[in-house]
Scaffold this motif. Structure first.
Motif, PDB file in Angstrom:
ATOM      1  N   LEU A  30       0.813  -1.220   0.000  1.00 33.85           N
ATOM      2  CA  LEU A  30       0.000   0.000   0.000  1.00 33.85           C
ATOM      3  C   LEU A  30       0.842   1.264   0.000  1.00 33.85           C
ATOM      4  O   LEU A  30       0.307   2.362  -0.154  1.00 33.85           O
ATOM      5  N   LEU A  31       2.140   1.106   0.206  1.00 33.83           N
ATOM      6  CA  LEU A  31       3.026   2.266   0.289  1.00 33.83           C
ATOM      7  C   LEU A  31       3.723   2.486  -1.049  1.00 33.83           C
ATOM      8  O   LEU A  31       4.677   1.788  -1.392  1.00 33.83           O
ATOM      9  N   GLU A  32       3.217   3.453  -1.799  1.00 35.02           N
ATOM     10  CA  GLU A  32       3.785   3.780  -3.105  1.00 35.02           C
ATOM     11  C   GLU A  32       4.015   5.293  -3.181  1.00 35.02           C
ATOM     12  O   GLU A  32       3.095   6.067  -3.425  1.00 35.02           O
ATOM     13  N   PRO A  33       5.250   5.729  -2.935  1.00 35.47           N
ATOM     14  CA  PRO A  33       5.558   7.178  -2.930  1.00 35.47           C
ATOM     15  C   PRO A  33       5.180   7.888  -4.229  1.00 35.47           C
ATOM     16  O   PRO A  33       4.693   9.024  -4.201  1.00 35.47           O
ATOM     17  N   THR A  34       5.410   7.229  -5.382  1.00 35.24           N
ATOM     18  CA  THR A  34       5.109   7.895  -6.654  1.00 35.24           C
ATOM     19  C   THR A  34       3.608   8.119  -6.821  1.00 35.24           C
ATOM     20  O   THR A  34       3.176   9.179  -7.303  1.00 35.24           O
ATOM     21  N   ALA A  35       2.818   7.135  -6.397  1.00 37.31           N
ATOM     22  CA  ALA A  35       1.359   7.283  -6.475  1.00 37.31           C
ATOM     23  C   ALA A  35       0.893   8.402  -5.554  1.00 37.31           C
ATOM     24  O   ALA A  35       0.035   9.220  -5.914  1.00 37.31           O
ATOM     25  N   ALA A  36       1.467   8.455  -4.344  1.00 39.97           N
ATOM     26  CA  ALA A  36       1.109   9.500  -3.385  1.00 39.97           C
ATOM     27  C   ALA A  36       1.487  10.873  -3.931  1.00 39.97           C
ATOM     28  O   ALA A  36       0.748  11.855  -3.773  1.00 39.97           O
ATOM     29  N   LEU A  37       2.635  10.942  -4.600  1.00 35.09           N
ATOM     30  CA  LEU A  37       3.089  12.215  -5.157  1.00 35.09           C
ATOM     31  C   LEU A  37       2.143  12.708  -6.242  1.00 35.09           C
ATOM     32  O   LEU A  37       1.789  13.900  -6.282  1.00 35.09           O
ATOM     33  N   ILE A  38       1.709  11.799  -7.110  1.00 39.98           N
ATOM     34  CA  ILE A  38       0.795  12.184  -8.190  1.00 39.98           C
ATOM     35  C   ILE A  38      -0.547  12.636  -7.629  1.00 39.98           C
ATOM     36  O   ILE A  38      -1.080  13.683  -8.009  1.00 39.98           O
ATOM     37  N   VAL A  39      -1.096  11.850  -6.701  1.00 38.76           N
ATOM     38  CA  VAL A  39      -2.428  12.149  -6.169  1.00 38.76           C
ATOM     39  C   VAL A  39      -2.417  13.398  -5.299  1.00 38.76           C
ATOM     40  O   VAL A  39      -3.208  14.331  -5.518  1.00 38.76           O
ATOM     41  N   LEU A  40      -1.534  13.436  -4.303  1.00 36.14           N
ATOM     42  CA  LEU A  40      -1.511  14.585  -3.394  1.00 36.14           C
ATOM     43  C   LEU A  40      -1.020  15.844  -4.094  1.00 36.14           C
ATOM     44  O   LEU A  40      -1.611  16.921  -3.955  1.00 36.14           O
ATOM     45  N   GLY A  41       0.065  15.702  -4.878  1.00 34.70           N
ATOM     46  CA  GLY A  41       0.591  16.855  -5.590  1.00 34.70           C
ATOM     47  C   GLY A  41      -0.402  17.386  -6.606  1.00 34.70           C
ATOM     48  O   GLY A  41      -0.622  18.599  -6.711  1.00 34.70           O
ATOM     49  N   GLY A  42      -1.012  16.477  -7.353  1.00 32.80           N
ATOM     50  CA  GLY A  42      -1.991  16.897  -8.360  1.00 32.80           C
ATOM     51  C   GLY A  42      -3.217  17.540  -7.738  1.00 32.80           C
ATOM     52  O   GLY A  42      -3.727  18.554  -8.232  1.00 32.80           O
ATOM     53  N   THR A  43      -3.699  16.958  -6.626  1.00 31.59           N
ATOM     54  CA  THR A  43      -4.881  17.495  -5.946  1.00 31.59           C
ATOM     55  C   THR A  43      -4.612  18.887  -5.391  1.00 31.59           C
ATOM     56  O   THR A  43      -5.395  19.825  -5.596  1.00 31.59           O
ATOM     57  N   ILE A  44      -3.490  19.032  -4.690  1.00 40.81           N
ATOM     58  CA  ILE A  44      -3.148  20.325  -4.102  1.00 40.81           C
ATOM     59  C   ILE A  44      -2.942  21.375  -5.189  1.00 40.81           C
ATOM     60  O   ILE A  44      -3.398  22.520  -5.077  1.00 40.81           O
ATOM     61  N   GLY A  45      -2.263  20.979  -6.264  1.00 44.84           N
ATOM     62  CA  GLY A  45      -2.036  21.908  -7.360  1.00 44.84           C
ATOM     63  C   GLY A  45      -3.338  22.372  -7.993  1.00 44.84           C
ATOM     64  O   GLY A  45      -3.519  23.563  -8.286  1.00 44.84           O
ATOM     65  N   ALA A  46      -4.252  21.430  -8.220  1.00 46.76           N
ATOM     66  CA  ALA A  46      -5.537  21.780  -8.827  1.00 46.76           C
ATOM     67  C   ALA A  46      -6.351  22.692  -7.920  1.00 46.76           C
ATOM     68  O   ALA A  46      -7.023  23.617  -8.392  1.00 46.76           O
ATOM     69  N   VAL A  47      -6.278  22.441  -6.610  1.00 45.44           N
ATOM     70  CA  VAL A  47      -6.996  23.294  -5.653  1.00 45.44           C
ATOM     71  C   VAL A  47      -6.419  24.706  -5.666  1.00 45.44           C
ATOM     72  O   VAL A  47      -7.157  25.695  -5.631  1.00 45.44           O
ATOM     73  N   ILE A  48      -5.091  24.822  -5.733  1.00 45.11           N
ATOM     74  CA  ILE A  48      -4.445  26.138  -5.763  1.00 45.11           C
ATOM     75  C   ILE A  48      -4.882  26.925  -6.994  1.00 45.11           C
ATOM     76  O   ILE A  48      -5.182  28.121  -6.923  1.00 45.11           O
ATOM     77  N   VAL A  49      -4.942  26.236  -8.136  1.00 45.68           N
ATOM     78  CA  VAL A  49      -5.335  26.898  -9.377  1.00 45.68           C
ATOM     79  C   VAL A  49      -6.786  27.371  -9.318  1.00 45.68           C
ATOM     80  O   VAL A  49      -7.120  28.454  -9.810  1.00 45.68           O
ATOM     81  N   SER A  50      -7.658  26.577  -8.706  1.00 48.55           N
ATOM     82  CA  SER A  50      -9.099  26.874  -8.725  1.00 48.55           C
ATOM     83  C   SER A  50      -9.583  27.739  -7.561  1.00 48.55           C
ATOM     84  O   SER A  50     -10.755  28.096  -7.509  1.00 48.55           O
ATOM     85  N   THR A  51      -8.682  28.077  -6.632  1.00 50.89           N
ATOM     86  CA  THR A  51      -9.096  28.815  -5.433  1.00 50.89           C
ATOM     87  C   THR A  51      -8.430  30.185  -5.371  1.00 50.89           C
ATOM     88  O   THR A  51      -7.222  30.290  -5.604  1.00 50.89           O
ATOM     89  N   PRO A  52      -9.183  31.248  -5.071  1.00 49.81           N
ATOM     90  CA  PRO A  52      -8.589  32.585  -4.913  1.00 49.81           C
ATOM     91  C   PRO A  52      -7.517  32.594  -3.824  1.00 49.81           C
ATOM     92  O   PRO A  52      -7.626  31.870  -2.820  1.00 49.81           O
ATOM     93  N   ALA A  53      -6.505  33.419  -4.009  1.00 50.34           N
ATOM     94  CA  ALA A  53      -5.381  33.471  -3.067  1.00 50.34           C
ATOM     95  C   ALA A  53      -5.827  33.820  -1.653  1.00 50.34           C
ATOM     96  O   ALA A  53      -5.300  33.293  -0.668  1.00 50.34           O
ATOM     97  N   GLY A  54      -6.811  34.703  -1.544  1.00 49.29           N
ATOM     98  CA  GLY A  54      -7.288  35.095  -0.220  1.00 49.29           C
ATOM     99  C   GLY A  54      -7.848  33.929   0.568  1.00 49.29           C
ATOM    100  O   GLY A  54      -7.631  33.821   1.784  1.00 49.29           O
ATOM    101  N   ASP A  55      -8.560  33.031  -0.117  1.00 50.40           N
ATOM    102  CA  ASP A  55      -9.114  31.861   0.560  1.00 50.40           C
ATOM    103  C   ASP A  55      -8.019  30.868   0.929  1.00 50.40           C
ATOM    104  O   ASP A  55      -8.083  30.207   1.971  1.00 50.40           O
ATOM    105  N   LEU A  56      -7.000  30.753   0.062  1.00 48.61           N
ATOM    106  CA  LEU A  56      -5.898  29.823   0.340  1.00 48.61           C
ATOM    107  C   LEU A  56      -5.137  30.233   1.600  1.00 48.61           C
ATOM    108  O   LEU A  56      -4.671  29.376   2.354  1.00 48.61           O
TER     109      LEU A  56
END
Length: 266
Positions: A30-56
């Protein structure tokens, strides 16, 4: 941190991992660093793009609210305002001016309402101002909730992206057919991470924030109704009866209210 949050997270993760192990799986799988990097990194990145800076910038504070043990204090507020009503009817509305500092420590929203009442602001104007503040607070909280709802929507998609990239890598290296099974299994860990984080972390946090926002909104509406009633000279018993409608069928609130009334009587 709220104990219920800790217990909920433990039950969720331990239940899934235990079921995986009992089914013959290896925890290490269950421990796969590359999978975690894609999912967490991609999710956080997408949230940053879609959310105003003030809310972040408010993420830390929003998470702090989500993990605090916030309970409704409607019954305590009813007892508090009943006592203020008794004081107001005995000594006049202006006597509540000395209660403003204590109210400020208790809740700035109460202090603001009492200050307007003492200053002689018309009840209708007081209602307009307090309703506006309630609405703005609700919308501000709603924008924080949207961040975690967005993360819950992006995470499963990122999991699929991780799985697809893994399969692309596998299909490009088909020299050893015996290795296909384990490699495909590893690729699907990304999907597990995406669905798991969405349904065990992001969406539960969003739902908890919604519940807390609802509690706070109800409290502020009760406060507004109480202050306007005090301005209008409503009797203590009538005010208590009117505000009791905010309790609904919540048994815990009713029991708490009875305990507070006993203390007041004593």
């Amino acid at each position: 941190m709220a104990l219920s949050v800790i217990i909920g997270l433990l039950i969720s993760f331990v239940g899934i991992i235990l079921a995986f192990v009992l089914d013959g799986g290896n925890i290490g799988a269950l421990l796969e660093p590359t999978a975690a990097l894609i999912v967490l990194g991609g999710t956080i990145g997408a949230v940053i793009v879609s959310t105003p800076a003030g809310d972040l910038k408010r993420i830390g504070g929003i998470l702090g609210v989500a993990f605090k043990n916030k309970e409704s204090n409607l019954a305590n507020l009813i007892s508090y305002f009943k006592n203020l009503t008794i004081l107001s009817r005995k000594e006049g509305l202006l006597t509540l001016e000395k209660e403003v500092p204590n109210a400020e420590a208790m809740d700035p929203f109460i202090a603001k309402g009492l200050a307007m009442a003492v200053d002689g602001t018309e009840p209708q104007k007081v209602k307009e101002i307090m309703e506006n503040q309630i609405y703005l607070t609700y919308e501000r909280h709603k924008s924080g909730i949207t961040i975690f709802e967005a993360a819950g929507g992006f995470a499963p998609t990122m999991g699929i992206i991780g799985t697809v990239t893994g399969l692309v890598h596998i299909l490009g290296n088909l020299d050893d057919p015996k290795e296909l099974g384990p490699k495909i299994a590893v690729a699907f860990i990304a999907t597990l991470y995406g669905i798991g984080t969405a349904n065990l972390i992001w969406l539960p946090i969003a739902n908890r924030l919604k519940a807390l926002n609802k509690i706070e909104n109800l409290e502020k509406e009760l406060i507004m109704e109480a202050i306007i009633s005090i301005q209008e000279g409503t009797s203590p018993n009538l005010l208590e009866e009117k505000l009791s409608g905010f309790l609904g069928n919540n048994k815990d609130n009713k029991n708490s209210k009875e305990g507070e009334n006993e203390k007041v009587t004593k």
